[in-house]
Design a protein around this motif. Structure first.
Motif, PDB file in Angstrom:
ATOM      1  N   ARG A  93       0.747  -1.072  -0.114  1.00  0.00           N
ATOM      2  CA  ARG A  93      -0.009  -0.090   0.148  1.00  0.00           C
ATOM      3  C   ARG A  93       0.804   1.339   0.088  1.00  0.00           C
ATOM      4  O   ARG A  93       2.028   1.513   0.807  1.00  0.00           O
ATOM      5  N   VAL A  94       0.682   2.219  -0.773  1.00  0.00           N
ATOM      6  CA  VAL A  94       1.383   3.325  -0.885  1.00  0.00           C
ATOM      7  C   VAL A  94       0.295   4.419  -0.791  1.00  0.00           C
ATOM      8  O   VAL A  94      -0.569   4.520  -1.694  1.00  0.00           O
ATOM      9  N   ASN A  95       0.275   5.343   0.082  1.00  0.00           N
ATOM     10  CA  ASN A  95      -0.783   6.609   0.297  1.00  0.00           C
ATOM     11  C   ASN A  95      -0.008   7.756   0.062  1.00  0.00           C
ATOM     12  O   ASN A  95       1.237   7.785   0.856  1.00  0.00           O
ATOM     13  N   GLY A  96      -0.525   8.709  -0.506  1.00  0.00           N
ATOM     14  CA  GLY A  96       0.203   9.974  -0.724  1.00  0.00           C
ATOM     15  C   GLY A  96      -0.736  11.102  -1.005  1.00  0.00           C
ATOM     16  O   GLY A  96      -1.962  10.901  -1.174  1.00  0.00           O
ATOM     17  N   HIS A  97       0.089  12.397  -1.403  1.00  0.00           N
ATOM     18  CA  HIS A  97      -0.651  13.380  -2.212  1.00  0.00           C
ATOM     19  C   HIS A  97       0.175  13.785  -3.313  1.00  0.00           C
ATOM     20  O   HIS A  97       1.247  13.789  -3.372  1.00  0.00           O
ATOM     21  N   ILE A  98      -0.632  14.507  -4.198  1.00  0.00           N
ATOM     22  CA  ILE A  98       0.082  14.922  -5.522  1.00  0.00           C
ATOM     23  C   ILE A  98       0.690  16.056  -5.191  1.00  0.00           C
ATOM     24  O   ILE A  98       0.501  16.906  -4.620  1.00  0.00           O
ATOM     25  N   ALA A  99       2.068  15.906  -5.512  1.00  0.00           N
ATOM     26  CA  ALA A  99       3.124  16.975  -5.446  1.00  0.00           C
ATOM     27  C   ALA A  99       3.019  17.736  -6.780  1.00  0.00           C
ATOM     28  O   ALA A  99       3.383  19.045  -6.571  1.00  0.00           O
ATOM     29  N   ALA A 100       2.905  17.164  -7.998  1.00  0.00           N
ATOM     30  CA  ALA A 100       2.926  17.913  -9.123  1.00  0.00           C
ATOM     31  C   ALA A 100       2.304  17.173 -10.377  1.00  0.00           C
ATOM     32  O   ALA A 100       2.050  16.048 -10.223  1.00  0.00           O
ATOM     33  N   MET A 101       1.776  17.919 -11.177  1.00  0.00           N
ATOM     34  CA  MET A 101       1.338  17.271 -12.237  1.00  0.00           C
ATOM     35  C   MET A 101       1.705  18.047 -13.483  1.00  0.00           C
ATOM     36  O   MET A 101       1.829  19.406 -13.726  1.00  0.00           O
ATOM     37  N   SER A 102       2.130  17.311 -14.733  1.00  0.00           N
ATOM     38  CA  SER A 102       2.523  18.099 -15.904  1.00  0.00           C
ATOM     39  C   SER A 102       2.236  17.179 -17.157  1.00  0.00           C
ATOM     40  O   SER A 102       2.916  15.925 -17.105  1.00  0.00           O
ATOM     41  N   GLY A 103       1.674  17.570 -18.129  1.00  0.00           N
ATOM     42  CA  GLY A 103       1.328  16.573 -19.390  1.00  0.00           C
ATOM     43  C   GLY A 103       0.520  15.528 -19.014  1.00  0.00           C
ATOM     44  O   GLY A 103      -0.722  15.789 -18.216  1.00  0.00           O
ATOM     45  N   GLN A 104       1.170  14.316 -19.376  1.00  0.00           N
ATOM     46  CA  GLN A 104       0.290  13.160 -19.118  1.00  0.00           C
ATOM     47  C   GLN A 104       0.828  12.274 -17.863  1.00  0.00           C
ATOM     48  O   GLN A 104       0.856  11.076 -17.766  1.00  0.00           O
TER      49      GLN A 104
END
Length: 305
Positions: free
Chosen positions: A112-123
């Protein structure tokens, strides 16, 4: 380490010391020795919240290595769209929480890996890891999955608020599903649930699901205590379809009445779906059944609708 919901369940059940000992397996990042396991996987399950606040779980099929762990294990990257994290189901953006479950059915290993989105770029998006931990192999039916990536029929999506009869049949025959839950701060988690076919009772428009003996940390039930909602996903490998449900949860930590005694824990939770989605898994997958988990409790005849 544990939030208030997890602690409350641990105290109520009387397993606080066991949970504390098992908590040593919760890592703040993905260890180097675990990275090859993630890199070898071509599928996983994701959980999170939609823009409307509904919790969803989704089975994702990609290619081996579609999730890439950075060198120090503090984050991983995932593709967006086909073969990656679906944008249609989750509220994606910096700071949003996502739970992932990497599972190898053939070896019964899972992470299990739980986390939060640090960045989004392109796809692609980068998920900052908040915690990662392995789970025991209990209740996983061994299967050997093969992904062909052959062309599939156009993804016909069916949605609604009242489950059709065939969906109830699907659930009653299931020997596994995945459940997404969230804590009070929005952090997301995904867990596997399995048993012999019929381990889920159906009653009216509700699913009644046993809580078998596990690692005593109660990540899922602890989330339910704080936020009584869930997202479920059932996968049919014969038809390459998945059934996703989102709805409300009610906990029963000391079940009585006609609940099957073989469960042992006396703990059950009731799930009442509010919405459902039936769709293709997005890629052609075949699954060879190897064997059932030796830990599966027997299912009594009264446990099936």
């Amino acid at each position: 380490m544990f939030h208030s919901g997890e602690l409350a369940i641990q105290h109520a059940v009387g397993v606080r010391e066991v949970a504390a000992a098992n908590s040593k397996l919760i890592w703040p990042s993905i260890p180097d020795r675990v990275t090859p396991f993630v890199a070898a996987q071509s599928y996983c399950v994701a959980g999170g919240t939609s823009v409307y606040g509904d919790i969803w779980a989704e089975f994702i099929v990609g290619t081996a290595g579609f999730a890439t762990v950075v060198r120090d294990g503090t984050s991983l990257t995932l593709p967006l769209g086909p073969g990656g994290l679906p944008e249609r189901q989750f509220d994606l953006g910096p700071g949003k929480h996502i739970g992932l479950l990497f599972i190898d059915f053939a070896t019964r290993k899972r992470l299990r890996v739980n986390g939060h989105i640090a960045a989004m770029s392109g796809q692609e998006l980068t998920l900052s890891v908040d915690q990662a931990y392995p789970n025991c192999p209990k209740y996983i039916q061994a299967r050997r999955l093969t992904t062909t990536h052959a062309p599939t029929e156009p993804n016909r999506v069916e949605t609604g608020t009242t489950l059709p009869a065939y969906a109830w049949d699907w659930i009653s025959r299931a020997d596994m599903f995945f459940v997404a839950s969230t804590a009070a701060d929005g952090s997301a988690d995904v867990s596997h649930r399995g048993g012999n076919p019929g381990f889920i009772r159906t009653q009216g428009q509700a699913l009644i699901i046993p809580d078998y003996h596990g690692n005593s940390m109660f990540s899922t039930l602890g989330n339910f205590l704080l936020h009584p909602g869930a997202g479920l996903v059932f996968v049919d490998f014969e038809t390459n379809r998945m059934l996703q449900l989102t709805g409300d949860v009610e906990l029963d930590l000391n079940a009585k009445g006609d609940m099957p005694s073989s469960v042992g824990t006396g703990r059950w939770w009731t799930f009442r779906p509010r919405k459902y989605v039936v769709s293709s898994v997005g890629s052609s997958v075949s699954a060879e059944f190897i064997d059932a988990s030796p830990f599966n409790p027997a299912v009594s005849a009264t446990s099936v609708k």
